[in-house]
Design a protein around this motif. Sequence first.
Motif, mmCIF file in Angstrom:
data_model
loop_
_atom_site.group_PDB
_atom_site.id
_atom_site.type_symbol
_atom_site.label_atom_id
_atom_site.label_comp_id
_atom_site.label_asym_id
_atom_site.label_seq_id
_atom_site.Cartn_x
_atom_site.Cartn_y
_atom_site.Cartn_z
ATOM 1 N N SER A 66 28.926 -15.500 20.511
ATOM 2 C CA SER A 66 30.019 -16.280 21.084
ATOM 3 C C SER A 66 29.977 -16.283 22.608
ATOM 4 C CB SER A 66 31.350 -15.685 20.625
ATOM 5 O OG SER A 66 32.409 -16.421 21.145
ATOM 6 N N PRO A 67 29.939 -17.451 23.251
ATOM 7 C CA PRO A 67 29.955 -18.795 22.694
ATOM 8 C C PRO A 67 28.573 -19.151 22.130
ATOM 9 C CG PRO A 67 29.726 -18.903 25.065
ATOM 10 C CD PRO A 67 29.890 -17.455 24.731
ATOM 11 N N GLU A 68 28.574 -19.964 21.080
ATOM 12 C CA GLU A 68 27.307 -20.287 20.415
ATOM 13 C C GLU A 68 26.539 -21.325 21.225
ATOM 14 O OE1 GLU A 68 27.649 -21.643 16.424
ATOM 15 O OE2 GLU A 68 25.625 -20.971 15.906
ATOM 16 N N ILE A 69 25.376 -20.925 21.714
ATOM 17 C CA ILE A 69 24.526 -21.832 22.501
ATOM 18 C C ILE A 69 23.187 -21.932 21.777
ATOM 19 C CG2 ILE A 69 23.371 -22.194 24.732
ATOM 20 C CD1 ILE A 69 25.562 -20.323 25.936
ATOM 21 N N ARG A 70 22.779 -23.165 21.490
ATOM 22 C CA ARG A 70 21.509 -23.346 20.773
ATOM 23 C C ARG A 70 20.560 -24.161 21.638
ATOM 24 N NH1 ARG A 70 20.934 -20.932 15.821
ATOM 25 N NH2 ARG A 70 22.967 -20.319 15.005
ATOM 26 N N VAL A 71 19.454 -23.552 21.996
ATOM 27 C CA VAL A 71 18.415 -24.259 22.755
ATOM 28 C C VAL A 71 17.090 -23.965 22.057
ATOM 29 C CG1 VAL A 71 17.269 -24.550 24.981
ATOM 30 C CG2 VAL A 71 19.691 -23.917 24.914
ATOM 31 N N GLY A 72 16.545 -25.004 21.408
ATOM 32 C CA GLY A 72 15.270 -24.838 20.705
ATOM 33 C C GLY A 72 15.356 -23.730 19.674
ATOM 34 N N SER A 73 14.294 -22.927 19.624
ATOM 35 C CA SER A 73 14.243 -21.876 18.600
ATOM 36 C C SER A 73 14.664 -20.515 19.156
ATOM 37 C CB SER A 73 12.829 -21.808 18.023
ATOM 38 O OG SER A 73 11.936 -21.541 19.089
ATOM 39 N N ILE A 74 15.236 -20.525 20.372
ATOM 40 C CA ILE A 74 15.655 -19.244 20.974
ATOM 41 C C ILE A 74 16.892 -18.738 20.238
ATOM 42 C CG2 ILE A 74 16.492 -18.142 23.091
ATOM 43 C CD1 ILE A 74 14.899 -20.308 24.615
ATOM 44 N N PRO A 75 16.884 -17.484 19.775
ATOM 45 C CA PRO A 75 18.061 -16.969 19.059
ATOM 46 C C PRO A 75 19.308 -17.062 19.940
ATOM 47 C CG PRO A 75 16.224 -15.436 18.899
ATOM 48 C CD PRO A 75 15.817 -16.488 19.882
#
Length: 253
Positions: A66-75
């Motif tokens: 938290s906060p959920e951040i999604r960039v490519g395949s990075i956990p």
Amino acid sequence: MAVSGKVSGSAAADRVRVRHPYSRLPNWVYPTFVVAALSLFGAFAVWVVFFQNEGYFAPYLSPFYSPEIRVGSIPPGVWVAWAPLAFRMTCYYYRKAYFRSFFWHPRSCAVDEPKRKYRGETVFPWVLNNFHRFAFYATVVQVCFLWYDAVVAFNFGGRFGIGAGSVLMLVNVLLLSGYTFGCHAFRHLAGGELDCFSCSMVARARHKLWQGVTVLNIRHDRWAWASLMSVAGTDIYIRLLLAGVLHDPRWIA
Ligand code: FES
């Protein structure tokens, strides 16, 4: 008052009444607990942050993400874990705990130590502990996100509900807030460098804030451990839901 080398009866009785962990527990208990608990949590956190990609089971979001951040395949944990990590690593209480338990530096007050030269926190990496205040700012932002997540945890598809996860997430953010806002650096920000607590409205407001922070600060070590365990517990609970091992009990939904 005892004037000879002997301790008077009442002084000896007072000494027995002193509540101090080192005098009430065997010497090895506290450092062993600290080393075991921090090592276990550290290993678990590395596994979650670097090797896991999922931490969401509607409507619950793991505090590691938290906060959920999604960039490519990075956990996603990678983007946020640095703030609480820096905050805890530089926390005044944890510093005392890990210096004493991992390094025996020093083992306790007035106890000799193996290190020959004491340089305090003036050299790398310990000099980084002086950035604790900045880690506090970053963590406050994260705690705001966690409060948002805790509120969302009571929203089941647009309807108010209460599940075991909702309660867990609320308890977790309460404990984290107690730990974060009992921080020594925050206490100094609230009431430090004030010569007079009653000389102006701002000074009086700061005094009130300082008193509130002090209430949390007195038990800072307990907030630290309780919140550490609640973070791990909340994440594990969500993971068990994701794996289908547990079913989330709902009281209102
Ligand atoms: Fe422990 Fe700041 S001193 S969090």
